[in-house]
Design an enzyme around this catalytic site. Structure first.
Site, mmCIF file in Angstrom:
data_model
loop_
_atom_site.group_PDB
_atom_site.id
_atom_site.type_symbol
_atom_site.label_atom_id
_atom_site.label_comp_id
_atom_site.label_asym_id
_atom_site.label_seq_id
_atom_site.Cartn_x
_atom_site.Cartn_y
_atom_site.Cartn_z
ATOM 1 C CB SER A 153 -0.963 0.158 1.386
ATOM 2 O OG SER A 153 -1.307 1.087 1.399
ATOM 3 N N GLY A 162 -4.230 3.636 1.793
ATOM 4 C CA GLY A 162 -5.195 3.556 2.705
ATOM 5 C C GLY A 162 -6.474 4.353 2.400
ATOM 6 C CD GLU A 215 3.593 0.524 9.315
ATOM 7 O OE1 GLU A 215 3.047 -0.448 9.721
ATOM 8 O OE2 GLU A 215 4.527 0.387 8.523
ATOM 9 C CE1 TYR A 243 -1.589 6.514 9.850
ATOM 10 C CE2 TYR A 243 -0.847 4.327 8.967
ATOM 11 C CZ TYR A 243 -0.958 5.710 8.955
ATOM 12 O OH TYR A 243 -0.309 6.244 8.032
ATOM 13 N NE ARG A 282 2.110 -3.540 6.498
ATOM 14 C CZ ARG A 282 2.722 -2.254 5.845
ATOM 15 N NH1 ARG A 282 2.054 -1.601 5.374
ATOM 16 N NH2 ARG A 282 3.798 -2.127 6.056
ATOM 17 C CG HIS A 286 3.548 6.910 10.540
ATOM 18 N ND1 HIS A 286 4.655 6.268 9.644
ATOM 19 C CD2 HIS A 286 2.246 6.660 9.959
ATOM 20 C CE1 HIS A 286 3.686 5.636 8.404
ATOM 21 N NE2 HIS A 286 2.488 5.945 8.777
ATOM 22 C CB ALA A 297 9.467 4.194 15.566
ATOM 23 N NE ARG A 298 11.698 9.896 16.194
ATOM 24 C CZ ARG A 298 11.538 11.129 15.200
ATOM 25 N NH1 ARG A 298 12.356 11.983 15.149
ATOM 26 N NH2 ARG A 298 10.668 10.790 14.502
ATOM 27 C CD GLN A 304 16.040 13.166 -3.098
ATOM 28 O OE1 GLN A 304 17.039 12.382 -2.888
ATOM 29 N NE2 GLN A 304 15.971 14.340 -3.929
ATOM 30 C CB VAL A 348 31.915 16.710 -26.635
ATOM 31 C CG1 VAL A 348 30.930 17.455 -25.817
ATOM 32 C CG2 VAL A 348 31.714 16.730 -28.078
ATOM 33 C CE LYS A 404 14.749 21.205 13.102
ATOM 34 N NZ LYS A 404 13.776 20.362 13.154
ATOM 35 C CG LEU A 406 20.366 19.872 -9.910
ATOM 36 C CD1 LEU A 406 19.573 20.081 -11.055
ATOM 37 C CD2 LEU A 406 21.868 19.532 -10.213
HETATM 38 P P1 FAD Z 1 25.995 15.986 -13.123
HETATM 39 O O1 FAD Z 1 25.903 14.689 -12.201
HETATM 40 O O2 FAD Z 1 26.845 16.841 -12.592
HETATM 41 O O3 FAD Z 1 26.600 15.265 -14.253
HETATM 42 C C1 FAD Z 1 27.299 16.100 -15.245
HETATM 43 C C2 FAD Z 1 28.108 15.299 -16.197
HETATM 44 O O4 FAD Z 1 28.637 15.974 -17.363
HETATM 45 C C3 FAD Z 1 29.565 14.816 -15.339
HETATM 46 O O5 FAD Z 1 29.552 13.326 -15.417
HETATM 47 C C4 FAD Z 1 30.445 15.608 -16.124
HETATM 48 O O6 FAD Z 1 31.837 14.752 -16.051
HETATM 49 C C5 FAD Z 1 29.909 15.657 -17.548
HETATM 50 N N1 FAD Z 1 30.419 16.692 -18.403
HETATM 51 C C6 FAD Z 1 30.570 18.217 -18.245
HETATM 52 N N2 FAD Z 1 31.196 18.678 -19.161
HETATM 53 C C7 FAD Z 1 31.361 17.957 -20.261
HETATM 54 C C8 FAD Z 1 31.845 17.908 -21.312
HETATM 55 N N3 FAD Z 1 32.174 19.112 -22.184
HETATM 56 N N4 FAD Z 1 31.916 16.879 -22.280
HETATM 57 C C9 FAD Z 1 31.448 15.796 -21.684
HETATM 58 N N5 FAD Z 1 31.233 15.873 -20.640
HETATM 59 C C10 FAD Z 1 30.825 16.628 -19.829
HETATM 60 N N6 FAD Z 1 20.284 14.426 -5.337
HETATM 61 C C11 FAD Z 1 19.428 13.869 -5.028
HETATM 62 O O7 FAD Z 1 18.343 14.097 -5.645
HETATM 63 N N7 FAD Z 1 19.285 13.125 -3.922
HETATM 64 C C12 FAD Z 1 20.517 12.879 -3.303
HETATM 65 O O8 FAD Z 1 20.383 12.043 -2.304
HETATM 66 C C13 FAD Z 1 21.523 13.282 -3.649
HETATM 67 N N8 FAD Z 1 22.948 13.210 -2.823
HETATM 68 C C14 FAD Z 1 24.018 13.647 -3.460
HETATM 69 C C15 FAD Z 1 25.010 13.382 -2.724
HETATM 70 C C16 FAD Z 1 26.306 14.071 -3.245
HETATM 71 C C17 FAD Z 1 27.446 13.658 -2.366
HETATM 72 C C18 FAD Z 1 26.382 14.762 -4.505
HETATM 73 C C19 FAD Z 1 27.606 15.339 -4.913
HETATM 74 C C20 FAD Z 1 25.151 15.137 -5.097
HETATM 75 C C21 FAD Z 1 23.871 14.446 -4.474
HETATM 76 N N9 FAD Z 1 22.695 14.710 -5.119
HETATM 77 C C22 FAD Z 1 21.764 14.309 -4.696
HETATM 78 C C23 FAD Z 1 22.925 15.664 -6.423
HETATM 79 C C24 FAD Z 1 22.599 15.150 -7.689
HETATM 80 O O9 FAD Z 1 23.773 14.074 -7.827
HETATM 81 C C25 FAD Z 1 22.619 16.067 -8.870
HETATM 82 O O10 FAD Z 1 21.704 17.130 -8.688
HETATM 83 C C26 FAD Z 1 22.740 15.477 -10.128
HETATM 84 O O11 FAD Z 1 23.771 14.542 -10.240
HETATM 85 C C27 FAD Z 1 22.675 16.545 -11.220
HETATM 86 O O12 FAD Z 1 22.576 15.871 -12.464
HETATM 87 P P2 FAD Z 1 23.330 16.351 -13.787
HETATM 88 O O13 FAD Z 1 23.312 15.464 -14.624
HETATM 89 O O14 FAD Z 1 22.726 17.631 -14.125
HETATM 90 O O15 FAD Z 1 24.838 16.758 -13.314
HETATM 91 P P1 NAP Z 2 22.589 23.320 -1.006
HETATM 92 O O1 NAP Z 2 21.535 22.593 -0.232
HETATM 93 O O2 NAP Z 2 22.175 24.841 -1.528
HETATM 94 O O3 NAP Z 2 23.503 23.937 0.573
HETATM 95 C C1 NAP Z 2 24.745 24.527 0.374
HETATM 96 C C2 NAP Z 2 24.950 25.325 1.590
HETATM 97 O O4 NAP Z 2 26.182 26.060 1.436
HETATM 98 C C3 NAP Z 2 23.864 26.410 1.727
HETATM 99 O O5 NAP Z 2 22.927 25.580 2.822
HETATM 100 C C4 NAP Z 2 24.513 27.422 2.347
HETATM 101 O O6 NAP Z 2 24.483 27.375 3.782
HETATM 102 C C5 NAP Z 2 26.085 27.198 2.020
HETATM 103 N N1 NAP Z 2 26.555 28.360 1.063
HETATM 104 C C6 NAP Z 2 26.043 28.777 -0.025
HETATM 105 N N2 NAP Z 2 26.786 29.630 -0.591
HETATM 106 C C7 NAP Z 2 28.081 29.728 0.307
HETATM 107 C C8 NAP Z 2 29.096 30.584 0.480
HETATM 108 N N3 NAP Z 2 29.368 31.563 -0.818
HETATM 109 N N4 NAP Z 2 30.001 30.619 1.150
HETATM 110 C C9 NAP Z 2 29.601 29.721 2.263
HETATM 111 N N5 NAP Z 2 28.608 28.760 2.349
HETATM 112 C C10 NAP Z 2 27.590 29.040 1.330
HETATM 113 O O7 NAP Z 2 23.527 22.613 -1.840
HETATM 114 P P2 NAP Z 2 24.381 21.301 -1.754
HETATM 115 O O8 NAP Z 2 24.318 20.888 -0.266
HETATM 116 O O9 NAP Z 2 25.602 21.557 -2.421
HETATM 117 O O10 NAP Z 2 23.264 20.221 -2.218
HETATM 118 C C11 NAP Z 2 23.128 20.233 -3.758
HETATM 119 C C12 NAP Z 2 21.881 19.674 -3.947
HETATM 120 O O11 NAP Z 2 21.889 18.357 -3.850
HETATM 121 C C13 NAP Z 2 20.746 20.219 -2.990
HETATM 122 O O12 NAP Z 2 19.905 20.900 -3.791
HETATM 123 C C14 NAP Z 2 19.968 18.782 -2.789
HETATM 124 O O13 NAP Z 2 18.723 18.849 -2.867
HETATM 125 C C15 NAP Z 2 20.957 17.577 -3.226
HETATM 126 N N6 NAP Z 2 21.228 16.622 -2.242
HETATM 127 C C16 NAP Z 2 20.127 15.859 -1.614
HETATM 128 C C17 NAP Z 2 20.534 15.244 -0.645
HETATM 129 C C18 NAP Z 2 19.306 14.214 0.109
HETATM 130 O O14 NAP Z 2 19.639 13.741 0.933
HETATM 131 N N7 NAP Z 2 18.129 14.595 -0.360
HETATM 132 C C19 NAP Z 2 21.694 14.913 -0.580
HETATM 133 C C20 NAP Z 2 22.801 15.645 -0.927
HETATM 134 C C21 NAP Z 2 22.268 16.605 -2.044
HETATM 135 P P3 NAP Z 2 24.324 28.990 4.611
HETATM 136 O O15 NAP Z 2 23.972 30.029 3.589
HETATM 137 O O16 NAP Z 2 23.350 28.730 5.770
HETATM 138 O O17 NAP Z 2 25.777 29.028 4.919
HETATM 139 FE FE1 SF4 Z 3 12.046 4.854 -4.283
HETATM 140 FE FE2 SF4 Z 3 13.116 7.401 -4.112
HETATM 141 FE FE3 SF4 Z 3 11.369 6.608 -6.077
HETATM 142 FE FE4 SF4 Z 3 10.533 6.982 -3.746
HETATM 143 S S1 SF4 Z 3 11.234 8.372 -4.803
HETATM 144 S S2 SF4 Z 3 10.010 5.224 -5.234
HETATM 145 S S3 SF4 Z 3 12.037 6.055 -2.487
HETATM 146 S S4 SF4 Z 3 13.480 5.776 -5.684
#
Ligand code: FAD
Ligand code: NAP
Ligand code: SF4
Length: 673
Positions: free
Chosen positions: A24, A58, A164, A166, A214, A252, A254-255, A339, A448, A568, A657
């Site tokens: 569900s 549900g 859960e 409920y 359930r 829901h 639960a910690r 997400q 490229v 926070k 992003l």
């Molecule tokens: P990217 O993933 O940055 O991919 C771009 C690609 O383009 C790269 O592989 C690069 O090498 C390639 N490229 C660039 N220029 C060129 C060129 N000229 N020729 C050929 N190739 C090129 N997002 C979530 O939603 N949930 C999460 O839990 C989450 N966790 C994350 C944890 C970490 C540690 C990080 C770093 C990111 C996380 N993100 C998460 C963010 C998520 O990964 C990005 O939003 C997503 O990867 C963006 O996708 P993209 O394809 O736009 O860019």
């Molecule tokens: P983000 O969520 O925008 O956080 C970046 C943080 O850096 C901000 O909270 C900001 O906090 C600080 N910051 C921004 N500009 C700064 C500057 N010039 N100098 C110092 N601090 C600065 O971006 P992110 O952590 O890079 O993550 C990128 C995206 O990936 C996010 O949008 C997120 O959705 C995704 N992501 C998601 C998960 C997930 O678990 N769902 C995990 C990883 C990534 P202050 O302004 O408070 O300092």
């Molecule tokens: Fe699974 Fe994440 Fe898709 Fe939800 S958003 S169904 S948790 S991959």
């Protein structure tokens, strides 16, 4: 290949074609205008994908039991008639579907919530009213009526939601049931509500109607049910006439995380296994079962008769079909991020899936074969470029995909190394399979240029070049202590025993998780016993609820998580997962500092102010996680020279992003090319 999972299950009066239940999920589809028609298409696709049995989200048996004010009810013949569109669509595909009856009790997000006693839940702002004895009997009648209406609607059965936290759970457990009437006091009295519901439902619906109950097998709250009580309830539920018992894990409130990506695969199957042999009806195991091999192992090990997968059917409607056809490597795996599904539900939005934006949008997003095959160049093999390239090729376009790195995946290659995010690897594996299946022409190690793209005379060019980590510019930003998250997570730089992280966004939190874990030790998300110890789950079930003091492994270093803003930490993280990240870092002793001004980095450490107070953090390293900047050079070079260039993902918009937006944007773009 999956001979246990794919074996039929004889329920006596009917047979399920395999052992997979689509669990569900509240998608909000039933609540939107035209939603039942959309739900019909959604469920029919899963039925066509050969799932053994589907359970709906549900549906409340009465108004007080609705999760929110306008949540769906099943009370009247009109309600029943409106659901026929769903049951007929599923039956047309040869599927079977049960309707879940859920009374929210004190978890209701409206002013008229009721419960066993007037005790507010820690996750709700309103205090429920205690039901009078007469009203409890009326509530039982409402459940029975709801099941009868579900039968009239054409459902093959119902699932009675007894877990859960409920309403039914609230009656069963002393913590929420302080009644002194026939429904309170002794355990026998407290379980009278579910037993009467099942017994009376069976009397009304006849013997050839599935009743799934359930059952909360592990409450994970103090003063929860003991194991002996769980067994007693299961036996009573069987005697009352249930066909199948499904597993419920954790209230829901639960910690302990029970479905997040930090939970090991099949992490709670041991609970269902304990109940095997105590009853004669089939048992279903649940929680973090996301691939056929996981379900196969559970059944082969005798831990359950069936497995429930819910979110995996958002990620891939054809999960079972792919298992049947030995194409499991083509399954788009649920990475348990919440997400686009649960976070959406809690925000009142329609559910979908990060890796499959078609989920719950089947009537508007379709990848149909193209009538006009084009030559398409895609730059960047991160989530955005991978989705664009593979869907375009699936539709029949000729696609070249360029990636500068030596592997596909983009930033997901960093996400997958975070302890507790190992599942992110699966998305890369899925796209790798799709590249091969649909014949995308992939060039790795190929940065490229605009000239090369122009020379290749593409009809359409898609720029998905992603982002680069934002740099900081205070004095000492170029000190050897200062490193970027990309350098740390890719293993190019190592850090010392004391580390400050700049930025407490998603990546700051993930980097803190990475740095507080010993890389030589297995991650708790890969080891069930370690996970249970870390989060305080007593696998011996010595006390009611099975909670005990968490025993997390010590962090190998001191980590400070800093941000400039006040308030926070982690406010922007997912609604259903943010608390997990915060609790996890708290357990690892991470020091959270807000309202920070960054002054300089030197050999002494990191000079900062916290509010008015100046201090020096004596750290070995400062890791910058300060967000990203878009990488748009190619786009800038091309737009004036080519009239069909598209910009997607991080390259389009780096602020806030995430992969959800990147994949969705790519999917909608390419569906229309
Ligand atoms: P990217 O993933 O940055 O991919 C771009 C690609 O383009 C790269 O592989 C690069 O090498 C390639 N490229 C660039 N220029 C060129 C060129 N000229 N020729 C050929 N190739 C090129 N997002 C979530 O939603 N949930 C999460 O839990 C989450 N966790 C994350 C944890 C970490 C540690 C990080 C770093 C990111 C996380 N993100 C998460 C963010 C998520 O990964 C990005 O939003 C997503 O990867 C963006 O996708 P993209 O394809 O736009 O860019
Ligand atoms: P983000 O969520 O925008 O956080 C970046 C943080 O850096 C901000 O909270 C900001 O906090 C600080 N910051 C921004 N500009 C700064 C500057 N010039 N100098 C110092 N601090 C600065 O971006 P992110 O952590 O890079 O993550 C990128 C995206 O990936 C996010 O949008 C997120 O959705 C995704 N992501 C998601 C998960 C997930 O678990 N769902 C995990 C990883 C990534 P202050 O302004 O408070 O300092
Ligand atoms: Fe699974 Fe994440 Fe898709 Fe939800 S958003 S169904 S948790 S991959």
């Amino acid at each position: 290949m999956y001979k246990h999972l794919l074996a039929p299950l004889d329920l006596g009066f009917t047979t399920l074609k395999n052992r997979v239940l689509m669990g569900s999920m509240h998608t909000n589809l039933e609540e939107i205008p035209g939603g039942l028609e959309r739900a019909a298409v959604f469920y029919a696709e899963r039925a066509r994908g050969q799932v053994g049995l589907i359970v709906t989200g549900g549906i409340a048996p009465n108004k007080a039991g609705a999760v929110a004010q306008h949540a769906s009810l099943m009370q009247t013949p009109e309600h029943a008639k409106s659901h026929r569109v769903i049951t007929e669509a599923v039956h047309k595909e040869g599927g079977k579907i049960c309707m879940q009856i859920l009374h929210a009790g004190r978890y209701a997000y409206h002013a008229n919530g009721v419960s066993a006693s007037a005790i507010r839940s820690p996750i709700n702002k309103t205090t429920p009213r205690a039901l009078e004895t007469k009203e409890v009997w009326e509530t039982i009648d409402d459940y029975v009526n709801s099941a009868v209406m579900a039968k009239e609607a054409g459902y093959d059965g119902v699932e009675i939601m007894g877990s859960e936290g409920y309403l039914i759970n609230q009656f069963i457990v002393k913590r929420t049931n302080h009644r002194e009437d026939e429904f309170g006091g002794s355990y026998e009295n407290r379980i009278k509500l579910p037993i009467e519901i099942v017994k009376r439902t069976r009397e009304k619906v006849g013997k050839d109607f599935i009743i799934i109950y359930r059952l909360s097998m592990l409450d994970l709250v103090p003063e929860g049910s003991t194991w002996e009580e769980v067994v007693q309830l299961a036996k009573a539920i069987e005697a009352a006439g249930a066909t199948i018992i499904n597993t419920g894990i954790g209230w829901h409130e639960a910690r302990v995380p029970t479905i997040g990506t930090v939970v090991p695969r099949a992490g709670f199957a041991w609970v269902t296994k304990r109940l095997m042999g105590e009853v004669n009806i089939p048992l279903i195991a649940t929680n973090r079962i996301n691939m056929p091999e996981v379900g196969e192992k559970i059944i082969a090990d005798g831990a359950a008769d069936m497995v429930s997968m819910a979110r995996p059917f958002l990620a891939d409607e054809n999960l079972v079909l792919k298992a049947i056809e030995n194409r499991a490597h083509e399954i788009n795996t649920c990475i348990a991020c919440n997400q686009a599904c649960l976070d959406h539900t809690f925000e009142g939005k329609l559910s979908s899936c990060i890796v499959n934006p078609r989920a719950c949008h089947e009537t508007e997003l379709n990848f149909l074969p193209t009538q006009n095959p084009k030559k398409i160049g895609v730059v960047g093999a991160g989530p955005a470029g991978l989705a664009a390239a593979t869907i375009a090729a699936e539709r029949g376009h000729q696609v070249d995909l360029y990636e500068a790195a030596d592997e596909i995946g983009g930033q997901f290659n960093m996400a997958k190394v975070i302890p507790g995010k190992e599942e992110y690897h699966q998305t890369i594996r899925y796209y790798d399979a799709m590249i091969k299946k649909h014949g995308v022409n992939l060039s790795l190690n190929h940065r490229v240029t605009a000239d090369e793209l122009l020379k290749n005379q593409y009809d359409e060019i898609i720029i998905a070049t992603g982002v680069s980590p934002r740099k900081v510019n205070f004095p000492g930003h170029d000190h050897p202590k200062v490193v970027s998250y990309a350098e740390v997570l890719s293993g190019k730089k190592t850090v010392g025993k004391s580390v400050a992280i700049i930025g407490a966004g998603g990546i700051g939190f993930d980097t803190a998780e990475f740095l507080t874990h010993n890389p030589h030790h297995v991650s708790p998300s890969m080891d069930v016993e370690k996970y249970m110890k870390e989060w305080g789950v007593d696998m011996d079930y010595a006390t009611g609820g099975a909670v005990e003091k968490p025993e997390p492994e010590a962090s190998p270093r001191q980590v400070y998580l800093l941000k400039r803003s006040i308030g926070k930490h982690g406010k922007g993280l997912g609604k259903t997962t943010g608390w997990i990240h915060r609790a996890s870092l708290m357990m690892k002793g991470v020091i959270h500092l807000a309202n920070v001004t960054y002054h300089k980095v030197d050999d002494e450490g990191f000079h900062i102010s916290v509010g008015e107070e100046q201090k020096v953090l004596p750290v070995d390293n400062v890791v910058v996680c300060a967000g990203q900047e878009p990488l748009r050079k190619l786009w800038d070079d091309l737009t004036s020279k080519h009239d069909r260039v598209h910009l997607i993902g991080g390259a389009d918009e780096a602020s806030q992003l995430d992969a959800k937006r990147a994949i969705k944007q790519a999917s909608y773009l390419v569906a229309g090319i």
